[in-house]
Every structure is written in C-alpha cells, then in structure tokens.
Design a protein around this motif. Structure first.
Motif, short mmCIF file in Angstrom:
data_model
loop_
_atom_site.label_atom_id
_atom_site.label_comp_id
_atom_site.label_asym_id
_atom_site.label_seq_id
_atom_site.Cartn_x
_atom_site.Cartn_y
_atom_site.Cartn_z
N ARG A 45 0.84 -1.20 0.00
CA ARG A 45 0.00 0.00 0.00
C ARG A 45 0.87 1.25 0.00
N TYR A 47 0.82 5.84 -0.19
CA TYR A 47 0.15 7.14 -0.29
C TYR A 47 0.53 7.74 -1.64
N THR A 48 -0.41 8.48 -2.21
CA THR A 48 -0.04 9.18 -3.44
C THR A 48 0.43 10.58 -3.09
N TRP A 55 4.89 8.00 -5.26
CA TRP A 55 4.11 7.22 -4.32
C TRP A 55 5.00 6.90 -3.13
N VAL A 58 3.40 3.00 2.60
CA VAL A 58 2.71 3.21 3.88
C VAL A 58 3.55 2.67 5.03
N ARG A 61 7.79 4.26 4.35
CA ARG A 61 7.86 5.66 3.89
C ARG A 61 8.79 5.88 2.70
#
Ligand SMILES: [Zn+2]
Length: 255
Positions: A45, A47-48, A55, A58, A61
C-alpha cells in the motif's frame, strides 16, 4: 513493460486522462501491473503524492517516483498535456508538427511543443527498435552504385560502393520493419553477429545460398537458404527493394 489498455477514441481518452492524478495512476499501473509493491520492503500500500509525482510506501515511507526512467522525468509540463501530445502523435498517421501541437494544446511556447515531440519520437523509436522477429528475409546488396569489373570483397577498396545487409520482416504478403547494416566483410562470424543484434533468436530467416549465411543455424535461427539468388541483378545496380517488390507492395520502414 506491460501496459494497461489505451483508450480507443478521443472521448474515452478525455474521460480517462482528464487530470494530473489520473495520468499518474496510469503511470503507476504501467509500473506495477499487479498493484503497488514497495521496492524496499515489498509492502503493497502507498500514499499518493500528486504534486511530487511520487508514491510513498505506507509501511517504510520509501518514495518511488512515477516518472523515473521515462521521458516524463522532471518535466514541468502537466502530464495531461504530455498524454494529449502522445495521443495526437500516435493517432495521426501524417505526423504532428510542433506548430500544430503548440496550437492544439494551447502551449505558450513553440519550444515546449518542439521538445515534447522530440522526446516522444525518441521514445517511440526505441520501442520500434525491438529486434525483428517471426519470418525475416535477409539479403546483402551494394549501395552506392556498381563498379564494373570488380567482384566480391574487392568492392570494399575505395569504398565507392558499400555492402549492406538488409533484413525485412514478413508480415503476411506485406513487409514489416527493416534493418540495414553496413557489412565490414562477408564472413559467417560477421553475418551471425549482425543478425543476433537485429533479429530475435528463434526467428525464421530466409537467405540465399551465400557462404556467409552458413552459420545462422548455429547462431540460434531457423535458417532457410533459398536456391535462387537473383544476385546478378543486384550487382548491376538494380534497386535492392525490387527483389521484394515482386512478392509484396514495397518496403516500408518503421524503425
Ligand atoms: Zn516500503
């Protein structure tokens, strides 16, 4: 790189690539056809980060750029414009000029349009540079006109005519992509090396009976040597494409 399907018409295109974010999602789908996977920790997964075109994993980082390794890297031009440019270029067979692109995209500067076209063309050429494959016809010929009374490798002296190896893909009754290379000599080693660079292993190659083609089977090709060479016609300076034109409508080069 496997790509998600490309829109079939302008309206679909407009719907699919209306925003910077949508374009980025397309790039992500190209990069991770089976879904995001962090290159550092394998987490699935992210974050955009739309503004940075990255990207971020999650879990750890770690940040991955969506444009790294592509012609879009570090561009200040919105991706939506790049996508439009690519669409216009690939759907207009007559070829888009920088001026037309500038007008159609409403770009302020001509240089921006020119640079985009240039980069896109280069990227397209690279795709087309994948080796020839399938059924490939090979022949050698002289370019630069005949030199009466001189035969074989003695033609190399003075370089008034240059021996060239020509490889053409068969596509049904038409010709596909073409590769040409200047031949330093006619040895089997040279022929095999040039073909390995330009034709995918396992392809079926058709040649005449020239001795230099003898090593192609060992080089990993299915080799079919035809008995009818037509060599004298080529030596006399006949256009090299004539030979294939008897079987098909002519030679067109795409790469
Ligand atoms: Zn991670």
């Amino acid at each position: 790189m496997p790509r998600p399907p490309f829109p079939a018409n302008v309206r679909q295109f407009q719907r699919q690539f209306a925003t910077e974010e949508a374009c980025q999602h397309y790039l992500a789908a190209c990069r991770w056809p089976d879904g995001f996977r962090c290159p550092r920790c394998e987490h699935e997964r992210a974050y955009t980060m739309v503004k940075q075109r990255r990207w971020k994993c999650v879990a750890c980082r770690h940040q991955v750029s969506l444009t790294a390794g592509t012609i879009l890297h570090n561009t200040k031009t919105p991706l939506t414009l790049w996508f439009w440019a690519a669409y216009l270029m690939t759907t207009d067979k007559r070829g888009v000029s920088a001026l037309l692109l500038q007008r159609q995209l409403g770009l302020r500067r001509y240089e921006t349009a020119w640079m985009m076209l240039h980069k896109l063309r280069r990227a397209m050429v690279n795709t087309a540079r994948e080796p020839l494959h399938g059924e490939v016809e090979i022949d050698d010929t002289w370019i630069g006109g005949p030199q009466p009374g001189i035969r074989g490798s003695r033609q190399l002296k003075g370089r008034r005519a240059v021996p060239v190896l020509v490889a053409v893909e068969r596509r049904g009754d038409r010709s596909g992509r073409v590769r040409m290379e200047v031949l330093p000599n006619f040895t089997a080693t040279t022929m095999a090396a040039i073909l390995k660079q330009n034709v995918a292993p396992g392809s079926t190659v058709y040649t005449d009976g020239l001795g230099g083609f003898a090593g192609l089977h060992a080089a990993g090709f299915k080799h079919i040597a035809l008995k009818q060479p037509l060599r004298p016609a080529l030596r006399k300076g006949a256009a090299w494409s004539c030979r294939w034109r008897t079987a098909r409508s002519g030679i067109s080069s795409t790469g």
